[in-house]
Every structure is written in structure tokens, then in C-alpha cells.
Design a protein around this motif. Structure first.
Motif, PDB file in Angstrom:
ATOM      1  N   CYS A  75       6.145  11.574   3.287  1.00 46.99           N
ATOM      2  CA  CYS A  75       5.887  11.363   1.173  1.00 46.99           C
ATOM      3  C   CYS A  75       4.807  12.838   1.098  1.00 46.99           C
ATOM      4  O   CYS A  75       4.367  13.777   2.078  1.00 46.99           O
ATOM      5  CB  CYS A  75       3.847  10.604   1.257  1.00 46.99           C
ATOM      6  SG  CYS A  75       3.538  10.842  -0.456  1.00 46.99           S
TER       7      CYS A  75
ATOM      8  N   CYS B 295       0.799  12.792   0.589  1.00 42.73           N
ATOM      9  CA  CYS B 295      -0.435  12.070   1.795  1.00 42.73           C
ATOM     10  C   CYS B 295       0.791  12.122   3.276  1.00 42.73           C
ATOM     11  O   CYS B 295       1.740  12.157   3.044  1.00 42.73           O
ATOM     12  CB  CYS B 295      -1.027  10.658   1.323  1.00 42.73           C
ATOM     13  SG  CYS B 295       0.237   9.384   1.381  1.00 42.73           S
TER      14      CYS B 295
ATOM     15  N   PHE C 233       2.173   9.910   5.109  1.00 40.49           N
ATOM     16  CA  PHE C 233       2.702   8.592   5.059  1.00 40.49           C
ATOM     17  C   PHE C 233       4.154   9.196   5.672  1.00 40.49           C
ATOM     18  O   PHE C 233       4.665  10.188   5.193  1.00 40.49           O
ATOM     19  CB  PHE C 233       2.844   8.158   3.773  1.00 40.49           C
ATOM     20  CG  PHE C 233       3.769   6.698   4.150  1.00 40.49           C
ATOM     21  CD1 PHE C 233       3.574   5.785   4.585  1.00 40.49           C
ATOM     22  CD2 PHE C 233       5.666   6.827   3.467  1.00 40.49           C
ATOM     23  CE1 PHE C 233       4.200   4.529   4.349  1.00 40.49           C
ATOM     24  CE2 PHE C 233       6.477   5.948   3.469  1.00 40.49           C
ATOM     25  CZ  PHE C 233       6.003   4.970   3.988  1.00 40.49           C
TER      26      PHE C 233
ATOM     27  N   CYS D 106       5.643   6.691  -3.340  1.00 33.75           N
ATOM     28  CA  CYS D 106       4.859   6.229  -1.986  1.00 33.75           C
ATOM     29  C   CYS D 106       4.392   5.069  -2.670  1.00 33.75           C
ATOM     30  O   CYS D 106       3.338   5.024  -3.202  1.00 33.75           O
ATOM     31  CB  CYS D 106       3.888   7.673  -1.563  1.00 33.75           C
ATOM     32  SG  CYS D 106       3.403   6.605  -0.187  1.00 33.75           S
TER      33      CYS D 106
ATOM     34  N   GLN E 198       1.888   3.981  -0.178  1.00 34.15           N
ATOM     35  CA  GLN E 198       0.409   4.194   0.043  1.00 34.15           C
ATOM     36  C   GLN E 198      -0.401   4.805  -0.228  1.00 34.15           C
ATOM     37  O   GLN E 198      -1.336   4.183  -1.510  1.00 34.15           O
ATOM     38  CB  GLN E 198       0.347   5.408   1.519  1.00 34.15           C
ATOM     39  CG  GLN E 198      -0.853   4.904   2.373  1.00 34.15           C
ATOM     40  CD  GLN E 198      -0.543   5.788   3.881  1.00 34.15           C
ATOM     41  OE1 GLN E 198      -0.061   6.715   3.859  1.00 34.15           O
ATOM     42  NE2 GLN E 198      -0.668   4.989   4.743  1.00 34.15           N
ATOM     43  N   CYS E 199       0.177   5.811  -1.272  1.00 32.95           N
ATOM     44  CA  CYS E 199      -0.424   6.738  -2.140  1.00 32.95           C
ATOM     45  C   CYS E 199      -0.978   6.399  -4.000  1.00 32.95           C
ATOM     46  O   CYS E 199      -1.406   7.108  -4.984  1.00 32.95           O
ATOM     47  CB  CYS E 199      -0.984   8.597  -1.856  1.00 32.95           C
ATOM     48  SG  CYS E 199       0.258   9.132  -1.921  1.00 32.95           S
TER      49      CYS E 199
HETATM   50 ZN   LIG Z   1       1.913   8.903  -0.473  1.00 32.89          ZN
END
Ligand SMILES: [Zn+2]
Lengths: 370, 128
Positions: B83, B86, B88, B107, B109-110
Motif C-alpha cells: 500500500c 500504510c 500493508f 487498500c 486496511q486504510c
Molecule cells: Zn493501506
């Protein structure tokens, strides 16, 4: 009465001794070479069958990939066969003045024709897929050529019963098979568009170019500007992610001319063949244009650098020939970061802030975008 | 070094020759050990025996190596997805159409950063 049989029986010791002496001499001096030659021929035959297997699987892979990606309306088999037998006649070198331009022109024509042929065979492929297919066909071509040459010498050796041809062939065969195996690995990588070890140069350049504005110069070369340690760095690489090496010689020339010769150094990043026993992914630094191929691109870079008195430095990543044309090994990919560090220290040592520096990532950019 | 292919003609003939040589060796040894012989002839027999056995041993060690006919196994290729925002990071199998710096959407995750392929590599095969 003494029969001849008795005479033989009486002298059995002498006769067997004589017999064994003759057998011994025949086996180890006269017949030995013949026997060994047979054995070599069998070995070569075995190797040849293996090479045949390689070239057939590469050809099958090419056909399969062309059919899958290219969606041809007719059977591409015959056309691929024609491409497999293609050849290039190198220019006369009795009067070598201007030969680089001739070779360059020939290679351009060959390249254009090859691409055109592949595009015709595989109309459904996009431009980067055409590049990959072209590389794939070239790998199959190489395997086909290796097979044809080895078969030629094998049959020649057999026909003329020349132990020297056979011994040479037998001695070289393991190396040739190793190389052929690498070509088969390359064919698989090309068919799927995976980065190969030779792509370390373009990989480094693409890391420098990331998120910067790119433009195209010359044939299939992309350029982007970035700042590094307060120096203006112009990074260039072949345009990816299709399999391509581009013409970095022309590109470097153009960039130097654009900057009216005000370039303080050229750094070339390339994969280089290591010696047996050295570690893959090791980095080495040197002076001169690090670029393989026939030599036309190197010639252009050397000439341009000489005209403008620009020093050319080379940062190379060591790898074996096999590693260079098969999917990129982890240690080679990781060497990319170290190369960037090396370039940084080179720039710090050899240039002043505000200088313009060209960083050229040399190699096949298959599977590497920008 | 796997060798799935059956032994070819060369190995069979070499085996036969080796067997003959083994017999020759044994026979000459027998002759040489026969005490009431001229010492020079004894030495000759011994030499023949040794050479014959050497041939046998060499031909067998030779057969072991020779040109390897192993099946070609394509290496496993992996793609590293990272990513931009972040930390990731994910390693997945290479898929057709993957290339370095190909973007793969947002992404997970973020939800703000763009996922892209950061590297494609293969782990070195254990052989060699
Ligand atoms: Zn991310």
C-alpha cells in the motif's frame, strides 16, 4: 600319439597368456578409442533428444500462448514455423567504417518486421502482449537454432567419424543443455510476462521514476526527472511492462543533446554475468557503458560521452546467464535497493549539487511498468 | 539427480562390457594366483586384472552421472503487493497480467492508499 589337441593343451598357459595380451592391447589401445567414441555419440544423442524436447515444448508454449492471447482466425503454426527459421545476414566487415550504423539499421528492420509478423499472427494482443510474444518467439527461435546446430555437428561427427568433433561436442554439451534449459525458463517467463533477472536495471530506474511525470523519448524508452541529494536525476528505462530493451543509446544521446551537453555524469545500471562461485545479487561498480547486445547501443553512448567529455559509470548486479533470463530471483530484486544506495553515494562523491545526472536502467523490462 | 527415463542402449552395452571385464578380471586373478608361473607373467595377469576391475568400477560410476534427464519444473513466482499509504504488505502468487507498479485498487486496511505491485520474484530453487 600327439594330436594337435594335445599340443594346444600342453601349451595352454602360453596360449592364454598370448590371448590375453592381445585382448588387452586391443581393448585398451586400439578398440578403446572406438568404444569411447561410441559412448560419446550415445551421450550426445541423449542430449540431442533432450534439446529436441526443449524446443518442442517451447514451440508448443508459443503456439498455445499465441492462440490464447492473440485469438488468431487461422492456425498460426505455419507462420510461427517461418519465424523459427528466420535469419539475419550481418553486414560485410572488410571495410568496417560505418558498420555500426549498418548493423543498427539491420536490427531496426528485423525488429520492426518481427513485431509486424507477431502482430499479424496474434491480432488480439495489445501492444505489451505483442512485445512479450515477440520475446517468446525469440526464445523458441534460440532453442530451435541450438538444436539445429548441435544436430548438424552430431551428424557431421558421425558421418566423418571424427573423434575431434565428437569430443568437442561431448565436452560442451552439458553447458549447452544448461543454456537451453535457461531459454526454456525464459520462454515460460515471457509467455506469462514475468520480470526476469536481466530486468534489474529497469526495476531500479522504475523505482526512481515512481510517481514522477514520464515522457517518451526515442524508440520505446521512457524518461522521468527526479531529485536526489539536490541533484537533478534523469532516469530512463525501456517502456514496460511488455518485454523490451528499447534503444537506451539513442535515448541517452537525445537527453545529452537536450541538455546541450551539460550532464555531469551518466550512471548505467545493468545485470552482468557473474563468475561461477560468486554470489548472485552482489553489486559491483565500474567505469564504462554497461550494456550488452551487439554493441551498437554501447557505441552510441561511448561516442556521445566522448564528444561531451561526460564520465560514464556502471553499477552492475551479478547474476548467472540462467538467472538473467529466467524469473527474477529474490536476492536480485533485493539488490535493487542497494543499487539505489550505491548510485546515491556515487552521485555525492562525483558531482556537485545542482548538477544533472542521467541514470539509465539497462535490460529487458518485461513485467516491469513505470 | 532424478532420472525418470529408462536406461538407453549405451548403458546396456556398457553393462555387458563391464560384466565381460569382471569375468576377465576374475579369471586372470585366478591365473595369477597359480603359484608355479613365471613372476613376469604373474605380474602381467595382475595388471590385466586390475585394469579390468578399474574398467568395471569406472563404467559404473560413469553411468551414475551422465546427462541428466530431469523433468523441467517451472519456478514458483510471487508478487509483492504494497500500500502506498500504510504499511500493508501482502505476498501472493503471480497472476497472469501482473507487472511491477500495476495498481490494484484501494487498500483494504486504510481505505485511502492505492495498492500496487512492488516487486515480482521467485524464491531460488533448492537444487544447484
Ligand atoms: Zn493501506
Amino acid at each position: 600319439m600327439a594330436t594337435p589337441f594335445d599340443a594346444i593343451l600342453g601349451n595352454l598357459g602360453t596360449i592364454s597368456q598370448l590371448l590375453f595380451t592381445v585382448l588387452f592391447i586391443a581393448l585398451f589401445f586400439g578398440f578403446g578409442q572406438k568404444l569411447q567414441m561410441r559412448q560419446f555419440l550415445w551421450e550426445i544423442d541423449k542430449g540431442l533428444r533432450r534439446l529436441d524436447m526443449f524446443r518442442n515444448s517451447a514451440k508448443d508454449l508459443t503456439l498455445k500462448t499465441v492462440k490464447e492471447i492473440g485469438k488468431p482466425s487461422t492456425d498460426p503454426g505455419p507462420q510461427i514455423n517461418v519465424l523459427m527459421e528466420q535469419f539475419l545476414i550481418s553486414p560485410v566487415d572488410m571495410d568496417p567504417a560505418g558498420i555500426v550504423g549498418k548493423i543498427d539499421h539491420l536490427l531496426d528492420v528485423r525488429d520492426a518486421k518481427f513485431k509486424e509478423d507477431v502482430r499479424r499472427i496474434a491480432p488480439g494482443a495489445d501492444s505489451s502482449q505483442v512485445m512479450n510474444l515477440e520475446n517468446l518467439v525469440e526464445a523458441s527461435w534460440a532453442l530451435n537454432t541450438i538444436y539445429r546446430i548441435i544436430r548438424h555437428f552430431y551428424l557431421m561427427g558421425k558421418k566423418t567419424n571424427s573423434i575431434f568433433i565428437i569430443i568437442q561436442l561431448q565436452a560442451l554439451l552439458p553447458l549447452i543443455i544448461q543454456e537451453a534449459e535457461a531459454y526454456l525458463g525464459a520462454a515460460k517467463a515471457f509467455a506469462e510476462g514475468q520480470p526476469i533477472g536481466d530486468g534489474i536495471g529497469p526495476l531500479v530506474a522504475s523505482r526512481l521514476m515512481k510517481d514522477k511525470e514520464k515522457r517518451k523519448v526515442e524508440k520505446d524508452v521512457v524518461v522521468a526527472e527526479t531529485m536526489m541529494e539536490d541533484r537533478r536525476v534523469i532516469a530512463l528505462k525501456a517502456e514496460g511492462p511488455g518485454g523490451n530493451v528499447g534503444k537506451p543509446g539513442d535515448a541517452i544521446k537525445t537527453i545529452i543533446e537536450e541538455n546541450v551537453g551539460k550532464v555531469s555524469m551518466v550512471v548505467m545500471v545493468d545485470a552482468a554475468v557473474k563468475f561461477e562461485g560468486e554470489t548472485s545479487g552482489e553489486i559491483s561498480e565500474g567505469i564504462g557503458a554497461a550494456i550488452g547486445g551487439v554493441g551498437t547501443e554501447r557505441f552510441k553512448i561511448e561516442q556521445e560521452a566522448t564528444v561531451h567529455k561526460i564520465p560514464v559509470y556502471a553499477v552492475i548486479v551479478k547474476e548467472s546467464i540462467q538467472e538473467a533470463i529466467t524469473p527474477m530471483k529474490k536476492e536480485i530484486m533485493e539488490a535493487g535497493e542497494k543499487v539505489i544506495e550505491r548510485i546515491k553515494s556515487l552521485i555525492l562523491e562525483r558531482s556537485k549539487p545542482g548538477d544533472t545526472i542521467i541514470v539509465a536502467g539497462i535490460g529487458n523490462t518485461i513485467g516491469i511498468g513505470q | 539427480m532424478s532420472q525418470p527415463k529408462p536406461r538407453s542402449g549405451s548403458s546396456i552395452v556398457i553393462t555387458i562390457v563391464a560384466a565381460v571385464m569382471a569375468v576377465v578380471g576374475l579369471y586372470t586373478i585366478g591365473l595369477a594366483l597359480n603359484g608355479n608361473l613365471d613372476p613376469t607373467i604373474q605380474i602381467l595377469y595382475f595388471t590385466i586384472a586390475v585394469l579390468a576391475f578399474t574398467f568395471v568400477v569406472l563404467s559404473f560410476t560413469r553411468m551414475r552421472r551422465g546427462v541428466r534427464i530431469g523433468a523441467f519444473t517451472p519456478p514458483k513466482v510471487l508478487s509483492v503487493v504494497k500500500c502506498g499509504q500504510c504499511s500493508f504488505k501482502q505476498i501472493k502468487n503471480f497472476a497472469l497480467g501482473d507487472f511491477v507498479f500495476k495498481t490494484l485498487g484501494k487498500c483494504t486496511q486504510c481505505t485511502t492508499g492505492d495498492l500496487s505491485i512492488n516487486g515480482i520474484y521467485t524464491e531460488g530453487s533448492p537444487k544447484k
